[in-house]
Design an enzyme around this catalytic site. Structure first.
Site, PDB file in Angstrom:
ATOM      1  N   ASP A 175       0.791   3.667   4.394  1.00 59.76           N
ATOM      2  CA  ASP A 175      -0.192   4.489   3.711  1.00 59.76           C
ATOM      3  C   ASP A 175      -1.472   4.924   4.895  1.00 59.76           C
ATOM      4  O   ASP A 175      -1.815   5.814   4.325  1.00 59.76           O
ATOM      5  CB  ASP A 175      -0.848   3.187   2.273  1.00 59.76           C
ATOM      6  CG  ASP A 175      -1.585   1.894   3.344  1.00 59.76           C
ATOM      7  OD1 ASP A 175      -0.792   1.668   4.722  1.00 59.76           O
ATOM      8  OD2 ASP A 175      -1.632   0.500   2.450  1.00 59.76           O
ATOM      9  N   GLY A 204       0.597  -1.518  -0.047  1.00 58.00           N
ATOM     10  CA  GLY A 204      -0.248   0.243   0.259  1.00 58.00           C
ATOM     11  C   GLY A 204       0.637   1.291   0.275  1.00 58.00           C
ATOM     12  O   GLY A 204       0.075   2.721  -0.894  1.00 58.00           O
ATOM     13  N   ARG A 207      -5.205   0.150  -6.418  1.00 62.40           N
ATOM     14  CA  ARG A 207      -4.148   0.909  -6.258  1.00 62.40           C
ATOM     15  C   ARG A 207      -3.814   2.368  -7.191  1.00 62.40           C
ATOM     16  O   ARG A 207      -2.683   2.998  -6.805  1.00 62.40           O
ATOM     17  CB  ARG A 207      -2.927  -0.228  -6.058  1.00 62.40           C
ATOM     18  CG  ARG A 207      -3.248  -1.528  -5.264  1.00 62.40           C
ATOM     19  CD  ARG A 207      -2.110  -1.448  -4.769  1.00 62.40           C
ATOM     20  NE  ARG A 207      -1.949  -3.166  -3.911  1.00 62.40           N
ATOM     21  CZ  ARG A 207      -2.562  -3.225  -2.615  1.00 62.40           C
ATOM     22  NH1 ARG A 207      -1.888  -2.101  -1.567  1.00 62.40           N
ATOM     23  NH2 ARG A 207      -2.142  -4.677  -1.599  1.00 62.40           N
ATOM     24  N   LYS A 244      -7.001   6.585  11.043  1.00 60.76           N
ATOM     25  CA  LYS A 244      -8.358   6.781  11.220  1.00 60.76           C
ATOM     26  C   LYS A 244      -8.019   6.218  13.171  1.00 60.76           C
ATOM     27  O   LYS A 244      -8.000   5.426  13.919  1.00 60.76           O
ATOM     28  CB  LYS A 244      -9.035   5.003  10.750  1.00 60.76           C
ATOM     29  CG  LYS A 244      -9.214   5.699   9.476  1.00 60.76           C
ATOM     30  CD  LYS A 244     -10.504   4.900   8.476  1.00 60.76           C
ATOM     31  CE  LYS A 244      -9.292   3.457   7.751  1.00 60.76           C
ATOM     32  NZ  LYS A 244     -10.267   2.670   7.300  1.00 60.76           N
ATOM     33  N   ASP A 265      -5.228   1.940  10.824  1.00 66.68           N
ATOM     34  CA  ASP A 265      -6.497   1.872  11.137  1.00 66.68           C
ATOM     35  C   ASP A 265      -6.722   1.304  12.599  1.00 66.68           C
ATOM     36  O   ASP A 265      -6.765   2.555  13.520  1.00 66.68           O
ATOM     37  CB  ASP A 265      -6.700   0.971  10.023  1.00 66.68           C
ATOM     38  CG  ASP A 265      -8.203   0.614  10.495  1.00 66.68           C
ATOM     39  OD1 ASP A 265      -9.004   1.860  10.364  1.00 66.68           O
ATOM     40  OD2 ASP A 265      -8.611  -0.687   9.716  1.00 66.68           O
ATOM     41  N   ASP A 303      -5.693  -0.677  -1.722  1.00 67.71           N
ATOM     42  CA  ASP A 303      -6.371  -1.760  -2.319  1.00 67.71           C
ATOM     43  C   ASP A 303      -7.721  -2.025  -1.731  1.00 67.71           C
ATOM     44  O   ASP A 303      -7.888  -1.768  -0.217  1.00 67.71           O
ATOM     45  CB  ASP A 303      -5.365  -2.804  -2.638  1.00 67.71           C
ATOM     46  CG  ASP A 303      -5.509  -3.950  -1.786  1.00 67.71           C
ATOM     47  OD1 ASP A 303      -5.648  -3.101  -0.617  1.00 67.71           O
ATOM     48  OD2 ASP A 303      -5.451  -5.373  -1.828  1.00 67.71           O
TER      49      ASP A 303
HETATM   50  P1  5GP Z   1      -3.620  -2.106  10.623  1.00 67.17           P
HETATM   51  O1  5GP Z   1      -2.982  -2.588  11.254  1.00 67.17           O
HETATM   52  O2  5GP Z   1      -3.519  -0.421  11.640  1.00 67.17           O
HETATM   53  O3  5GP Z   1      -5.677  -1.650  11.337  1.00 67.17           O
HETATM   54  O4  5GP Z   1      -4.173  -2.081   9.653  1.00 67.17           O
HETATM   55  C1  5GP Z   1      -3.300  -0.671   8.756  1.00 67.17           C
HETATM   56  C2  5GP Z   1      -3.461  -1.863   7.701  1.00 67.17           C
HETATM   57  O5  5GP Z   1      -4.052  -2.750   6.862  1.00 67.17           O
HETATM   58  C3  5GP Z   1      -3.204  -1.365   6.046  1.00 67.17           C
HETATM   59  O6  5GP Z   1      -1.387  -0.785   5.739  1.00 67.17           O
HETATM   60  C4  5GP Z   1      -4.026  -1.018   4.837  1.00 67.17           C
HETATM   61  O7  5GP Z   1      -3.156  -2.124   4.584  1.00 67.17           O
HETATM   62  C5  5GP Z   1      -5.157  -1.800   5.464  1.00 67.17           C
HETATM   63  N1  5GP Z   1      -6.256  -1.188   5.544  1.00 67.17           N
HETATM   64  C6  5GP Z   1      -6.847  -0.310   6.853  1.00 67.17           C
HETATM   65  N2  5GP Z   1      -7.506   1.006   6.547  1.00 67.17           N
HETATM   66  C7  5GP Z   1      -7.957   0.662   5.236  1.00 67.17           C
HETATM   67  C8  5GP Z   1      -8.437   0.983   4.198  1.00 67.17           C
HETATM   68  O8  5GP Z   1      -9.427   1.843   4.278  1.00 67.17           O
HETATM   69  N3  5GP Z   1      -8.536   1.031   3.612  1.00 67.17           N
HETATM   70  C9  5GP Z   1      -7.572  -0.161   2.756  1.00 67.17           C
HETATM   71  N4  5GP Z   1      -7.505   0.082   1.039  1.00 67.17           N
HETATM   72  N5  5GP Z   1      -6.650  -0.797   3.687  1.00 67.17           N
HETATM   73  C10 5GP Z   1      -7.447  -0.132   4.715  1.00 67.17           C
END
Ligand code: 5GP
Length: 175
Positions: free
Chosen positions: A99, A43, A164, A130, A102, A158
């Site tokens: 990228d 990403g 992407r 987020k 979350d 993606d």
């Molecule tokens: P985390 O571990 O912080 O929950 O997630 C990180 C990863 O989740 C990011 O690097 C991405 O690959 C994916 N991700 C989280 N939110 C989104 C989103 O809104 N859109 C996309 N495409 N990927 C997300």
């Protein structure tokens, strides 16, 4: 498969301006130093490609890959290494380039892992954040845009490996 509606959330001009601004901040913070950009595949590849060209410092780039959501749009909480770095991080100034942050689980895991390799400094940079979804206490050092709890695609992000290549960051309606 039905096409979901894609609505532009952050247009390409706003992304370009923000990336330039982040590059200027990083140039100030890493002036006179070498910084190792640890780009989280896949990403962050597009963001990192633009960002690194806005950083006026000695930049070294390496890539790391961890498991992501696959085709689902919610976190499994499982983080798995798919590709490790080629560079050593020991005694270096390391900047993780993401990228989107979350739940924060991926970044928290990466930080712990890289910390154990004894970098001189370790910071984190993400284009999108987020914070309302966070499940661990983590604030990235550099954030481009803070967004609501939306699933976004484009500019490297993606949905099931699609979208992407889109130049704008768009809201994916299938959440
Ligand atoms: P985390 O571990 O912080 O929950 O997630 C990180 C990863 O989740 C990011 O690097 C991405 O690959 C994916 N991700 C989280 N939110 C989104 C989103 O809104 N859109 C996309 N495409 N990927 C997300």
């Amino acid at each position: 498969m039905q096409q979901p509606d894609l609505r532009v959330l952050i247009p390409r001009q706003d992304i370009a301006a923000k990336v330039q601004e982040m590059g200027e901040t990083l140039s100030r913070d890493y002036r006179g130093k070498e910084v190792l950009l640890v780009v989280v595949l896949r990403g962050a590849a597009l963001f990192a490609a633009d960002l690194c060209r806005c950083i006026e410092a000695d930049v070294v780039i390496d890539f790391i890959a961890v498991s992501s959501y696959g085709s689902s749009t919610s976190s499994s909480g499982v983080v798995r290494f798919l590709k490790d770095l080629d560079e050593s991080v020991e005694s270096r100034h390391v900047l993780i380039v993401e990228d989107i942050v979350d739940t924060g689980l991926t970044l928290a895991y990466l930080m712990e892992n890289l910390k154990s390799r004894h970098p001189q400094s370790l910071r984190t940079c993400t284009l999108l954040d987020k914070p309302s979804r966070r499940r661990v206490d983590l604030r990235p050092d550099y954030v481009g845009f803070t967004i609501d709890d939306l699933f976004v695609v484009g500019y490297g992000l993606d949905w099931d490996q699609r979208y992407r290549h889109l130049p704008d960051i768009c809201i994916h309606s299938e959440k």
